[in-house]
Scaffold this motif. Structure first.
Motif, PDB file in Angstrom:
ATOM      1  N   SER A  80      21.557  59.791  56.623  1.00  0.00           N
ATOM      2  CA  SER A  80      21.425  60.447  57.648  1.00  0.00           C
ATOM      3  C   SER A  80      20.223  60.512  57.584  1.00  0.00           C
ATOM      4  CB  SER A  80      21.752  61.362  58.652  1.00  0.00           C
ATOM      5  OG  SER A  80      21.818  63.030  57.908  1.00  0.00           O
ATOM      6  N   ASP A  81      19.264  61.125  56.367  1.00  0.00           N
ATOM      7  CA  ASP A  81      18.339  61.321  55.716  1.00  0.00           C
ATOM      8  C   ASP A  81      17.098  60.463  56.653  1.00  0.00           C
ATOM      9  OD1 ASP A  81      16.384  62.949  53.702  1.00  0.00           O
ATOM     10  OD2 ASP A  81      15.385  60.878  53.526  1.00  0.00           O
ATOM     11  N   GLN A  82      15.761  60.940  57.136  1.00  0.00           N
ATOM     12  CA  GLN A  82      14.933  60.024  57.542  1.00  0.00           C
ATOM     13  C   GLN A  82      14.178  59.449  57.322  1.00  0.00           C
ATOM     14  OE1 GLN A  82      14.960  59.545  60.839  1.00  0.00           O
ATOM     15  NE2 GLN A  82      16.606  60.804  61.713  1.00  0.00           N
ATOM     16  N   ARG A  83      13.956  59.834  55.747  1.00  0.00           N
ATOM     17  CA  ARG A  83      13.414  58.329  55.013  1.00  0.00           C
ATOM     18  C   ARG A  83      13.930  58.100  54.381  1.00  0.00           C
ATOM     19  NH1 ARG A  83      12.632  64.164  51.085  1.00  0.00           N
ATOM     20  NH2 ARG A  83      14.533  63.757  51.736  1.00  0.00           N
ATOM     21  N   ILE A  84      15.332  57.985  54.616  1.00  0.00           N
ATOM     22  CA  ILE A  84      16.151  56.705  54.297  1.00  0.00           C
ATOM     23  C   ILE A  84      16.420  56.298  54.654  1.00  0.00           C
ATOM     24  CG2 ILE A  84      18.357  55.839  52.855  1.00  0.00           C
ATOM     25  CD1 ILE A  84      16.875  57.371  51.369  1.00  0.00           C
ATOM     26  N   ARG A  85      16.156  56.240  55.820  1.00  0.00           N
ATOM     27  CA  ARG A  85      16.835  54.894  57.352  1.00  0.00           C
ATOM     28  C   ARG A  85      15.397  54.851  57.406  1.00  0.00           C
ATOM     29  NH1 ARG A  85      19.017  58.762  62.656  1.00  0.00           N
ATOM     30  NH2 ARG A  85      19.117  56.614  63.002  1.00  0.00           N
ATOM     31  N   ARG A  86      14.059  55.453  57.924  1.00  0.00           N
ATOM     32  CA  ARG A  86      13.202  54.767  57.650  1.00  0.00           C
ATOM     33  C   ARG A  86      12.305  53.347  57.074  1.00  0.00           C
ATOM     34  NH1 ARG A  86       9.072  58.666  57.097  1.00  0.00           N
ATOM     35  NH2 ARG A  86       8.750  58.348  54.750  1.00  0.00           N
ATOM     36  N   ASP A  87      13.302  53.674  55.220  1.00  0.00           N
ATOM     37  CA  ASP A  87      12.338  53.226  54.467  1.00  0.00           C
ATOM     38  C   ASP A  87      13.156  52.534  53.717  1.00  0.00           C
ATOM     39  OD1 ASP A  87       9.787  53.664  54.769  1.00  0.00           O
ATOM     40  OD2 ASP A  87       9.685  55.871  53.552  1.00  0.00           O
ATOM     41  N   TYR A  88      14.347  52.803  53.667  1.00  0.00           N
ATOM     42  CA  TYR A  88      15.432  51.998  52.987  1.00  0.00           C
ATOM     43  C   TYR A  88      16.585  51.797  53.505  1.00  0.00           C
ATOM     44  CZ  TYR A  88      12.924  54.167  48.992  1.00  0.00           C
ATOM     45  OH  TYR A  88      11.821  54.685  48.400  1.00  0.00           O
ATOM     46  N   GLY A  89      16.461  51.036  54.923  1.00  0.00           N
ATOM     47  CA  GLY A  89      17.453  51.188  55.486  1.00  0.00           C
ATOM     48  C   GLY A  89      19.136  50.518  55.460  1.00  0.00           C
ATOM     49  N   LEU A  90      18.371  49.352  54.615  1.00  0.00           N
ATOM     50  CA  LEU A  90      19.457  49.178  54.206  1.00  0.00           C
ATOM     51  C   LEU A  90      20.626  49.953  53.127  1.00  0.00           C
ATOM     52  CD1 LEU A  90      20.681  45.846  52.406  1.00  0.00           C
ATOM     53  CD2 LEU A  90      19.768  46.369  50.728  1.00  0.00           C
ATOM     54  N   LEU A  91      20.487  50.739  52.141  1.00  0.00           N
ATOM     55  CA  LEU A  91      21.064  51.454  51.601  1.00  0.00           C
ATOM     56  C   LEU A  91      21.477  52.555  52.622  1.00  0.00           C
ATOM     57  CD1 LEU A  91      22.057  52.978  49.247  1.00  0.00           C
ATOM     58  CD2 LEU A  91      19.985  54.736  49.395  1.00  0.00           C
ATOM     59  N   SER A  92      21.147  53.129  54.440  1.00  0.00           N
ATOM     60  CA  SER A  92      21.544  53.988  54.829  1.00  0.00           C
ATOM     61  C   SER A  92      23.089  52.845  55.180  1.00  0.00           C
ATOM     62  CB  SER A  92      20.422  54.087  56.206  1.00  0.00           C
ATOM     63  OG  SER A  92      21.519  54.693  57.399  1.00  0.00           O
ATOM     64  N   ARG A  93      22.624  51.477  55.961  1.00  0.00           N
ATOM     65  CA  ARG A  93      23.964  50.788  56.590  1.00  0.00           C
ATOM     66  C   ARG A  93      24.690  50.391  55.457  1.00  0.00           C
ATOM     67  NH1 ARG A  93      18.572  48.789  58.848  1.00  0.00           N
ATOM     68  NH2 ARG A  93      17.985  48.829  60.475  1.00  0.00           N
ATOM     69  N   ALA A  94      24.718  50.232  54.547  1.00  0.00           N
ATOM     70  CA  ALA A  94      25.915  50.111  53.537  1.00  0.00           C
ATOM     71  C   ALA A  94      26.595  51.054  53.589  1.00  0.00           C
ATOM     72  CB  ALA A  94      25.518  49.793  52.394  1.00  0.00           C
ATOM     73  N   LEU A  95      25.917  52.724  53.447  1.00  0.00           N
ATOM     74  CA  LEU A  95      26.792  53.641  53.076  1.00  0.00           C
ATOM     75  C   LEU A  95      27.824  53.892  54.431  1.00  0.00           C
ATOM     76  CD1 LEU A  95      24.088  56.603  51.981  1.00  0.00           C
ATOM     77  CD2 LEU A  95      25.905  55.821  50.622  1.00  0.00           C
ATOM     78  N   VAL A  96      27.143  54.220  55.764  1.00  0.00           N
ATOM     79  CA  VAL A  96      28.240  54.048  57.343  1.00  0.00           C
ATOM     80  C   VAL A  96      29.029  53.266  56.967  1.00  0.00           C
ATOM     81  CG1 VAL A  96      27.802  53.424  59.741  1.00  0.00           C
ATOM     82  CG2 VAL A  96      26.074  54.958  58.115  1.00  0.00           C
ATOM     83  N   ALA A  97      28.442  51.688  56.062  1.00  0.00           N
ATOM     84  CA  ALA A  97      29.927  50.307  56.645  1.00  0.00           C
ATOM     85  C   ALA A  97      30.934  50.800  55.566  1.00  0.00           C
ATOM     86  CB  ALA A  97      29.189  49.302  55.967  1.00  0.00           C
ATOM     87  N   GLY A  98      31.040  52.361  54.901  1.00  0.00           N
ATOM     88  CA  GLY A  98      32.151  52.131  53.798  1.00  0.00           C
ATOM     89  C   GLY A  98      32.933  54.377  54.656  1.00  0.00           C
ATOM     90  N   ALA A  99      33.914  53.643  54.102  1.00  0.00           N
ATOM     91  CA  ALA A  99      35.052  54.676  54.353  1.00  0.00           C
ATOM     92  C   ALA A  99      35.343  54.844  55.693  1.00  0.00           C
ATOM     93  CB  ALA A  99      34.768  55.940  52.524  1.00  0.00           C
ATOM     94  N   SER A 100      35.384  56.494  55.558  1.00  0.00           N
ATOM     95  CA  SER A 100      35.307  57.191  56.974  1.00  0.00           C
ATOM     96  C   SER A 100      34.811  58.540  57.347  1.00  0.00           C
ATOM     97  CB  SER A 100      36.676  57.603  57.373  1.00  0.00           C
ATOM     98  OG  SER A 100      36.869  58.329  55.977  1.00  0.00           O
ATOM     99  N   GLY A 101      34.154  58.648  58.078  1.00  0.00           N
ATOM    100  CA  GLY A 101      33.400  59.766  58.603  1.00  0.00           C
ATOM    101  C   GLY A 101      34.050  60.997  56.839  1.00  0.00           C
TER     102      GLY A 101
END
Length: 316
Positions: A80-101
């Motif tokens: 959810s970090d704004q810098r990750i979502r803006r500049d490293y969207g691949l990482l944010s998307r991969a994390l959300v795809a993993g496991a459960s909340g």
């Protein structure tokens, strides 16, 4: 679960030194993988070193223009970090795809990288498994192999690495920072951090005894469109049959890494150069020399079609 002792580490140096002195000690933070394995008596540490109080829970800019992600940053906070979502969207998307909340709220960056590479036979303590007991054999070979690896496998193990985050880190060329028990540090490129099984599948990373992850470094953003596509048997809380992490720039260049096909996040840099030529060319390079079974040969086609869908989407 067997009896164990417990301590809260007071410093990184203290934690590493304690782990080095005790061959069966383990670091614990979120415990999302370790505690499950302890309950099944697959992991039987005699001493747990709680590292949650060591303050490695920040995401900070580096002088080079990238980001330094502390080992204890929780997966939810990283995604959810704004810098990750803006500049490293691949990482944010991969994390959300993993496991459960709930698991993402507890799981840490270092712990995610250190998940045991495993398969159903690893969890079944009635079956031989070279990862649990070196030299006992691999029950998956000749068994049910639909979920198993097709790249970098060996006669000792055909399990696949479970992490989504690590696949994105591989595409981003992250670097793992560590501290050894003697206080020295080193930086391990993510491509060298996880090991292929060979004849020692129980040794899964390049870490030495007592060595502790302190952070993961992301290089400066490389731009382009970021996509993480995870194909699985059900929509949530399932490991990937295959996953594709792709970064594609306007000129057609980019990077591709795969999950669900090998003992480690899988990337072949020579395949990146084939991106302008389409999914068939990229897949041919990525999966050259694939060692498939009758049950998992479909993964080759699945990778090609998943990547083709991503590239078509990016053209739109």
């Amino acid at each position: 679960m067997r009896t164990f002792s417990y301590e809260r580490a007071t410093s990184v140096a203290n934690a590493a030194a304690t782990a080095a002195r005790n061959e069966t000690a383990k670091f614990i933070a979120g415990g999302t993988n370790l505690l499950d394995l302890m309950k099944l008596e697959i992991e039987t540490p005699t001493h747990l070193i709680d590292v949650n109080g060591l303050g490695m829970d920040r995401i900070e800019p580096t002088e080079a223009g990238g980001l330094r992600i502390g080992a204890l940053v929780r997966n939810t906070d990283l995604a959810s970090d704004q810098r990750i979502r803006r500049d490293y969207g691949l990482l944010s998307r991969a994390l959300v795809a993993g496991a459960s909340g709930q698991l993402r709220n507890k799981a840490t960056t270092a712990g995610n990288l250190l998940q045991r590479t495993r398969c159903p036979y690893f969890y079944d303590t009635n079956q031989p498994c070279n990862k649990r007991q070196p030299g006992s054999g691999c029950s998956a070979i000749g068994g049910f192999t639909r979920l198993h690896g097709i790249m970098g496998v060996s006669d000792g193990c055909i399990a696949t690495h479970p992490s989504d985050m690590a696949v994105a880190m591989r595409a981003l060329d992250a670097v793992v920072e560590t501290v050894k028990p003697d206080g020295s540090t080193r930086a391990i490129p993510i491509g060298e951090f996880h090991r292929l099984p060979g004849s020692t599948p129980h040794i899964e990373t390049a870490l030495e005894r007592g060595e502790m992850i302190t952070a993961v470094i992301l290089p400066p953003p490389i731009g382009g469109r970021h996509v993480y596509r995870k194909v699985r048997d059900r929509a949530s809380y399932a490991f990937a049959l295959v996953s594709v992490a792709a970064i594609v720039r306007n000129d057609g260049s980019g990077r591709v890494a795969l999950g669900g096909v090998a003992h480690k996040p899988w990337r072949v840099e020579a395949a990146d150069a084939e991106l302008p030529n389409g999914a068939v060319a990229v897949t041919a390079k990525l999966l050259e020399g694939a060692r498939t079974t009758h049950e998992n040969a479909f993964k080759v086609t699945l990778v090609e079609r998943t990547l083709a869908g991503i590239l078509d989407e990016m053209k739109g």
